[in-house]
Structure formats: C-alpha cells, structure tokens
Design a protein around this motif. Structure first.
Motif, PDB file in Angstrom:
ATOM      1  N   TYR A 112       0.825  -1.211   0.000  1.00  0.00           N
ATOM      2  CA  TYR A 112       0.000   0.000   0.000  1.00  0.00           C
ATOM      3  C   TYR A 112       0.857   1.259   0.000  1.00  0.00           C
ATOM      4  O   TYR A 112       0.533   2.244  -0.676  1.00  0.00           O
ATOM      5  CB  TYR A 112      -0.945   0.020   1.201  1.00  0.00           C
ATOM      6  CG  TYR A 112      -2.109  -0.939   1.093  1.00  0.00           C
ATOM      7  CD1 TYR A 112      -2.827  -1.084  -0.090  1.00  0.00           C
ATOM      8  CD2 TYR A 112      -2.498  -1.702   2.176  1.00  0.00           C
ATOM      9  CE1 TYR A 112      -3.880  -1.967  -0.190  1.00  0.00           C
ATOM     10  CE2 TYR A 112      -3.557  -2.586   2.091  1.00  0.00           C
ATOM     11  CZ  TYR A 112      -4.251  -2.715   0.899  1.00  0.00           C
ATOM     12  OH  TYR A 112      -5.298  -3.582   0.815  1.00  0.00           O
ATOM     13  N   CYS A 113       1.953   1.251   0.733  1.00  0.00           N
ATOM     14  CA  CYS A 113       2.851   2.409   0.744  1.00  0.00           C
ATOM     15  C   CYS A 113       3.475   2.620  -0.624  1.00  0.00           C
ATOM     16  O   CYS A 113       3.595   3.761  -1.099  1.00  0.00           O
ATOM     17  CB  CYS A 113       3.939   2.241   1.802  1.00  0.00           C
ATOM     18  SG  CYS A 113       3.361   2.429   3.483  1.00  0.00           S
ATOM     19  N   ASN A 114       3.884   1.539  -1.266  1.00  0.00           N
ATOM     20  CA  ASN A 114       4.472   1.647  -2.599  1.00  0.00           C
ATOM     21  C   ASN A 114       3.461   2.207  -3.589  1.00  0.00           C
ATOM     22  O   ASN A 114       3.785   3.074  -4.402  1.00  0.00           O
ATOM     23  CB  ASN A 114       4.982   0.273  -3.045  1.00  0.00           C
ATOM     24  CG  ASN A 114       5.981   0.372  -4.156  1.00  0.00           C
ATOM     25  OD1 ASN A 114       6.547   1.430  -4.406  1.00  0.00           O
ATOM     26  ND2 ASN A 114       6.218  -0.736  -4.834  1.00  0.00           N
ATOM     27  N   ALA A 115       2.213   1.718  -3.541  1.00  0.00           N
ATOM     28  CA  ALA A 115       1.168   2.226  -4.430  1.00  0.00           C
ATOM     29  C   ALA A 115       0.873   3.689  -4.124  1.00  0.00           C
ATOM     30  O   ALA A 115       0.650   4.491  -5.041  1.00  0.00           O
ATOM     31  CB  ALA A 115      -0.096   1.384  -4.291  1.00  0.00           C
ATOM     32  N   ALA A 116       0.860   4.070  -2.844  1.00  0.00           N
ATOM     33  CA  ALA A 116       0.590   5.460  -2.482  1.00  0.00           C
ATOM     34  C   ALA A 116       1.712   6.376  -2.952  1.00  0.00           C
ATOM     35  O   ALA A 116       1.458   7.505  -3.390  1.00  0.00           O
ATOM     36  CB  ALA A 116       0.415   5.571  -0.974  1.00  0.00           C
ATOM     37  N   LEU A 117       2.947   5.919  -2.897  1.00  0.00           N
ATOM     38  CA  LEU A 117       4.062   6.722  -3.413  1.00  0.00           C
ATOM     39  C   LEU A 117       3.959   6.878  -4.926  1.00  0.00           C
ATOM     40  O   LEU A 117       4.194   7.961  -5.478  1.00  0.00           O
ATOM     41  CB  LEU A 117       5.398   6.076  -3.038  1.00  0.00           C
ATOM     42  CG  LEU A 117       5.829   6.209  -1.584  1.00  0.00           C
ATOM     43  CD1 LEU A 117       6.987   5.273  -1.277  1.00  0.00           C
ATOM     44  CD2 LEU A 117       6.204   7.653  -1.273  1.00  0.00           C
ATOM     45  N   ARG A 118       3.604   5.786  -5.604  1.00  0.00           N
ATOM     46  CA  ARG A 118       3.472   5.816  -7.056  1.00  0.00           C
ATOM     47  C   ARG A 118       2.333   6.743  -7.495  1.00  0.00           C
ATOM     48  O   ARG A 118       2.465   7.490  -8.449  1.00  0.00           O
ATOM     49  CB  ARG A 118       3.239   4.404  -7.580  1.00  0.00           C
ATOM     50  CG  ARG A 118       3.164   4.301  -9.096  1.00  0.00           C
ATOM     51  CD  ARG A 118       2.779   2.926  -9.595  1.00  0.00           C
ATOM     52  NE  ARG A 118       1.424   2.598  -9.134  1.00  0.00           N
ATOM     53  CZ  ARG A 118       1.118   1.545  -8.385  1.00  0.00           C
ATOM     54  NH1 ARG A 118       2.045   0.699  -7.989  1.00  0.00           N
ATOM     55  NH2 ARG A 118      -0.133   1.325  -8.014  1.00  0.00           N
ATOM     56  N   ASP A 119       1.204   6.714  -6.759  1.00  0.00           N
ATOM     57  CA  ASP A 119       0.037   7.511  -7.129  1.00  0.00           C
ATOM     58  C   ASP A 119       0.102   8.938  -6.610  1.00  0.00           C
ATOM     59  O   ASP A 119      -0.795   9.733  -6.892  1.00  0.00           O
ATOM     60  CB  ASP A 119      -1.239   6.845  -6.601  1.00  0.00           C
ATOM     61  CG  ASP A 119      -1.476   5.481  -7.241  1.00  0.00           C
ATOM     62  OD1 ASP A 119      -0.894   5.216  -8.319  1.00  0.00           O
ATOM     63  OD2 ASP A 119      -2.229   4.680  -6.645  1.00  0.00           O
ATOM     64  N   GLY A 120       1.106   9.264  -5.816  1.00  0.00           N
ATOM     65  CA  GLY A 120       1.245  10.619  -5.304  1.00  0.00           C
ATOM     66  C   GLY A 120       0.447  10.890  -4.040  1.00  0.00           C
ATOM     67  O   GLY A 120       0.341  12.031  -3.618  1.00  0.00           O
ATOM     68  N   VAL A 121      -0.114   9.872  -3.433  1.00  0.00           N
ATOM     69  CA  VAL A 121      -0.853  10.051  -2.176  1.00  0.00           C
ATOM     70  C   VAL A 121       0.121  10.352  -1.046  1.00  0.00           C
ATOM     71  O   VAL A 121      -0.125  11.217  -0.216  1.00  0.00           O
ATOM     72  CB  VAL A 121      -1.712   8.800  -1.853  1.00  0.00           C
ATOM     73  CG1 VAL A 121      -2.385   8.928  -0.505  1.00  0.00           C
ATOM     74  CG2 VAL A 121      -2.739   8.572  -2.949  1.00  0.00           C
ATOM     75  N   LEU A 122       1.237   9.651  -1.018  1.00  0.00           N
ATOM     76  CA  LEU A 122       2.314   9.950  -0.077  1.00  0.00           C
ATOM     77  C   LEU A 122       3.378  10.734  -0.830  1.00  0.00           C
ATOM     78  O   LEU A 122       3.891  10.285  -1.842  1.00  0.00           O
ATOM     79  CB  LEU A 122       2.934   8.665   0.473  1.00  0.00           C
ATOM     80  CG  LEU A 122       2.127   7.863   1.480  1.00  0.00           C
ATOM     81  CD1 LEU A 122       2.881   6.595   1.869  1.00  0.00           C
ATOM     82  CD2 LEU A 122       1.843   8.683   2.721  1.00  0.00           C
ATOM     83  N   CYS A 123       3.665  11.899  -0.330  1.00  0.00           N
ATOM     84  CA  CYS A 123       4.676  12.742  -0.974  1.00  0.00           C
ATOM     85  C   CYS A 123       5.752  13.065   0.056  1.00  0.00           C
ATOM     86  O   CYS A 123       5.453  13.296   1.223  1.00  0.00           O
ATOM     87  CB  CYS A 123       4.052  14.041  -1.471  1.00  0.00           C
ATOM     88  SG  CYS A 123       2.731  13.787  -2.664  1.00  0.00           S
ATOM     89  N   GLY A 124       6.967  13.082  -0.383  1.00  0.00           N
ATOM     90  CA  GLY A 124       8.058  13.404   0.528  1.00  0.00           C
ATOM     91  C   GLY A 124       9.264  13.865  -0.255  1.00  0.00           C
ATOM     92  O   GLY A 124       9.320  13.759  -1.481  1.00  0.00           O
ATOM     93  N   GLY A 125      10.228  14.340   0.488  1.00  0.00           N
ATOM     94  CA  GLY A 125      11.446  14.820  -0.129  1.00  0.00           C
ATOM     95  C   GLY A 125      12.395  13.679  -0.451  1.00  0.00           C
ATOM     96  O   GLY A 125      12.031  12.501  -0.414  1.00  0.00           O
ATOM     97  N   PRO A 126      13.627  14.017  -0.760  1.00  0.00           N
ATOM     98  CA  PRO A 126      14.624  12.998  -1.083  1.00  0.00           C
ATOM     99  C   PRO A 126      14.834  12.040   0.095  1.00  0.00           C
ATOM    100  O   PRO A 126      14.923  12.440   1.240  1.00  0.00           O
ATOM    101  CB  PRO A 126      15.901  13.804  -1.337  1.00  0.00           C
ATOM    102  CG  PRO A 126      15.454  15.206  -1.570  1.00  0.00           C
ATOM    103  CD  PRO A 126      14.152  15.370  -0.861  1.00  0.00           C
ATOM    104  N   GLY A 127      14.848  10.779  -0.208  1.00  0.00           N
ATOM    105  CA  GLY A 127      15.085   9.771   0.808  1.00  0.00           C
ATOM    106  C   GLY A 127      13.849   9.332   1.571  1.00  0.00           C
ATOM    107  O   GLY A 127      13.930   8.474   2.444  1.00  0.00           O
TER     108      GLY A 127
END
Length: 177
Positions: free
Chosen positions: A48-63
């Motif tokens: 779920y975290c990987n999908a959220a990162l891919r879809d832009g639901v989880l956004c963060g800086g470098p690292g």
C-alpha cells in the motif's frame, strides 16, 4: 491473541470496521498459521505504501521512500526478535541459584541482625523477607518474560501490549485527521 486470530476474531474485526472482508479472506486464504498473519499484514502495508508513493498520495522529499521502507524492515526485524526472545531465555539453573541465594540470605539474616539490633531484628527480618521475595518474583518474571517455562502469572502478554499500542495509534491517527 489466539482468539483474535481465529476465524471468529477476524469476523469480529470485520464487524468492527478494522478489517475488510477481502482482507479477512486474503488472510485466511494464505494457508499460513494465524501466528504468521502479522507478517502478511506488514507486506500489505509495504504494498500500500508503494502504491501510495506511485500515485502521489504519499509525498516526501529525497530519501522519503528509502526511510519509509527502512522503517518497515526494522519493524519486521523487531517482530522476528519476539520469537527469538522467547526461545533464547536464561536456563532454569539461574532461577534455581537465585532462589537458593535469597532463601539462604533470609534464613541467616535473623542471626546476623540480632547481635546488632536486638529485638528490632524481628521487624527488620520481616521487611527483608518482603523485599527479597518480591525481588525474587520479579527476577523470575524477567528471566522468563513470556511465560514459556511456567511462570505464567508474571509474564508479558505480547498480544495485549500490541493491541493497546494499536488502539493508541488508531486514536492518534483519528484525532490528527
């Protein structure tokens, strides 16, 4: 605990809204023993975290992604450590040695205290007995924190600890939204 991981417990989690029917069926369909469900749930969190990162639901800086998955890997390692701690406890000989030492100290203390304290040695021996017997019970629970060797009245209930932590985390997430 075992009741929560049973089909009845999973059904109760679905009724409480903590688990979807698909997730319940997925857990039961893995063919794993109920004690391994937590690892499956952790894999789902990673997916779920990987999908959220891919879809832009989880956004963060470098690292951010690296740190997120490092924390999930650390959590997984800590979960595996629980079984290691259960298996790698001290031998029963240490418990026996501590028992003999405490009993010897308490048996000899009236004779050692009487010449110095006189009649006051009676309440002092009672105080020493209360203190050292309590310390002995605490040492037994620390030598066997999960109740593997029979000291079940003084053990750490991991299932209760995890459910209390999850309850606190759930209320923090709800209050932060």
């Amino acid at each position: 605990g075992p009741l929560l991981l049973s089909p009845y417990g999973l059904r109760a989690l679905v009724d409480a809204g903590q688990l979807t029917r698909e997730e319940r069926e997925g857990l039961m369909g893995t063919g794993l023993p109920p004690s391994q469900y937590a690892y499956t749930l952790l894999v789902w969190v990673g997916v779920y975290c990987n999908a959220a990162l891919r879809d832009g639901v989880l956004c963060g800086g470098p690292g951010y992604e690296e740190n997120l998955f490092r924390q999930l890997a650390t959590l997984r390692a800590c979960m595996f450590d629980i079984d290691d701690f259960r298996a790698g406890r001290m031998p029963l000989a240490y418990v026996q040695l501590v028992q003999v030492l405490v009993d010897s100290l308490l048996l000899l203390s009236p004779f050692a205290l009487y010449p110095e304290c006189g009649i006051l040695s009676i309440p002092l021996v009672g105080t020493l007995t209360l203190f050292f017997k309590g310390l002995l019970a605490l040492s037994k629970s620390l030598l066997d924190p999960f109740g593997v060797e029979g000291f079940r009245e003084q053990n750490i209930r991991v299932d209760v600890l995890v459910s209390e932590l999850n309850f606190g985390a759930t209320s923090r997430w709800i209050n932060s939204a």
